[in-house]
Scaffold this motif. Structure first.
Motif, PDB file in Angstrom:
ATOM      1  N   ALA A 182      10.202 -20.448 -22.996  1.00 34.99           N
ATOM      2  CA  ALA A 182      10.400 -21.387 -24.104  1.00 34.99           C
ATOM      3  C   ALA A 182      11.445 -22.425 -23.690  1.00 34.99           C
ATOM      4  N   PRO A 183      11.389 -23.614 -24.319  1.00 38.93           N
ATOM      5  CA  PRO A 183      10.348 -24.088 -25.247  1.00 38.93           C
ATOM      6  C   PRO A 183       9.135 -24.622 -24.492  1.00 38.93           C
ATOM      7  N   GLN A 184       7.952 -24.297 -24.960  1.00 38.72           N
ATOM      8  CA  GLN A 184       6.730 -24.696 -24.280  1.00 38.72           C
ATOM      9  C   GLN A 184       6.502 -26.202 -24.326  1.00 38.72           C
ATOM     10  N   TRP A 185       7.058 -26.863 -25.353  1.00 36.14           N
ATOM     11  CA  TRP A 185       6.872 -28.318 -25.426  1.00 36.14           C
ATOM     12  C   TRP A 185       7.531 -29.043 -24.259  1.00 36.14           C
ATOM     13  N   SER A 186       8.485 -28.383 -23.586  1.00 34.13           N
ATOM     14  CA  SER A 186       9.196 -29.042 -22.484  1.00 34.13           C
ATOM     15  C   SER A 186       8.294 -29.278 -21.277  1.00 34.13           C
TER      16      SER A 186
END
Length: 310
Positions: free
Chosen positions: A275-279
């Motif tokens: 995490a964070p996967q949005w990165s």
């Protein structure tokens, strides 16, 4: 300033007349947080690669661009590459070994200079003497030192097992500046227990010591770390993408205009990132930061009231 902040590529063109590219190196060092001197598990966020997951093994050999896959297509020519000693603590070895490695990198025709990632508590007086010698021996090359501060707050430093008080960082910056060596500070955003205001206090501290450059790094939770165990146990939450974009924008607003921003986010090893996967969407994040800066008319230093233009 063509952008709303002093980005590293822009600064390179102004100072060197061209863009410079980093070649990350792993010189086989270790760290006092891993060899038993201070501990054996490292900082809580650090994986087994010691932040050198993309680094090229280096023993003083001439670098071939074909050995650096993500740079092999960039034939930028001689003197266009930063030899970046990245993995683990790169002053944590004998002076003889450091002299050989650093001087070899400075002699390489590809090299514009070297950047040495280390800890301020791993800078004995012999290292300062060595850096002074190298500056005289290689006046056409630069020498930068990158220090992993992460936070100015002592309670967070204890939590992440940084292993030294902030005063040690301050003293190291002062000594390096006295030698004419530029210093880049690493700061992690999103550390457990830190509010936005605490992050801004760290930025103001960097202003006080007149840091030359900064790398703003999103906290990545990587598998195999103690941080991952805490995250999976629900001990803290990672920043949302929107929160991170806002926080970075606030840091830019509070940072002295003279400070070069080398990084606004970071890359976690894909196979290790929890995490964070949005990165994973780095370009999107950078575009969102630029969008916020533009729409809210934020520029570097616009909220830096204590340190007006110098």
């Amino acid at each position: 300033m063509s952008e709303r902040y002093l980005a590293f590529p822009v600064w390179c063109r102004e100072r060197f007349g061209k863009r410079l590219y980093r070649i990350p190196l792993d010189a086989g060092m270790t760290c006092p947080n891993r060899d038993g001197t201070l501990g054996s598990r490292g900082c809580i966020f650090c994986d087994a690669g010691g932040s050198g997951d993309f680094a090229v093994h280096y023993e003083g050999q001439r670098i071939q661009l074909s050995e650096v896959p993500f740079l092999s297509h960039r034939e930028a020519g001689e003197g266009s590459y930063i030899f970046y000693f990245q993995a683990y603590t790169n002053t944590y070895a004998s002076i003889e070994r450091l002299r050989f490695l650093f001087s070899s990198a400075l002699r390489d025709p590809l090299s514009a200079g070297i950047s040495i990632a280390t800890r301020p508590d791993c800078m004995p007086i012999e290292v300062y003497h060595l850096l002074a010698e190298l500056k005289q021996e290689f006046p056409e090359r630069f020498i930068w030192v990158e220090l992993g501060l992460q936070t100015m707050h002592e309670q967070t430093a204890v939590l992440i097992r940084r292993g030294y008080p902030t005063s040690v960082f301050d003293d190291c910056v002062l000594r390096l500046h006295a030698l004419g060596i530029e210093v880049i500070a690493h700061v992690i955003l999103g550390l457990p227990g830190e509010s936005d205001e605490m992050v801004y206090e760290t930025i103001r501290h960097l202003n006080e010591v007149k840091i030359d450059g900064v790398k703003l790094q999103l906290l990545h939770v990587l598998s195999g770390t103690d941080l991952a165990e805490a995250f999976q146990a629900g001990a803290f939450e990672v920043l949302s993408e929107e929160h991170y974009v806002r926080l970075v924008s606030g840091c830019i607003a509070r940072l002295r205009k003279e400070t070069v921003i080398h990084r606004l986010t970071g890359d976690g090893p894909g196979k290790l990132l929890i995490a964070p996967q949005w990165s994973r969407h780095k370009k999107r994040v950078l575009n969102e930061i630029r969008h916020v800066l533009k729409t809210e008319d934020i520029s570097q230093g616009c909220l830096c009231y204590d340190f007006p233009d110098e």
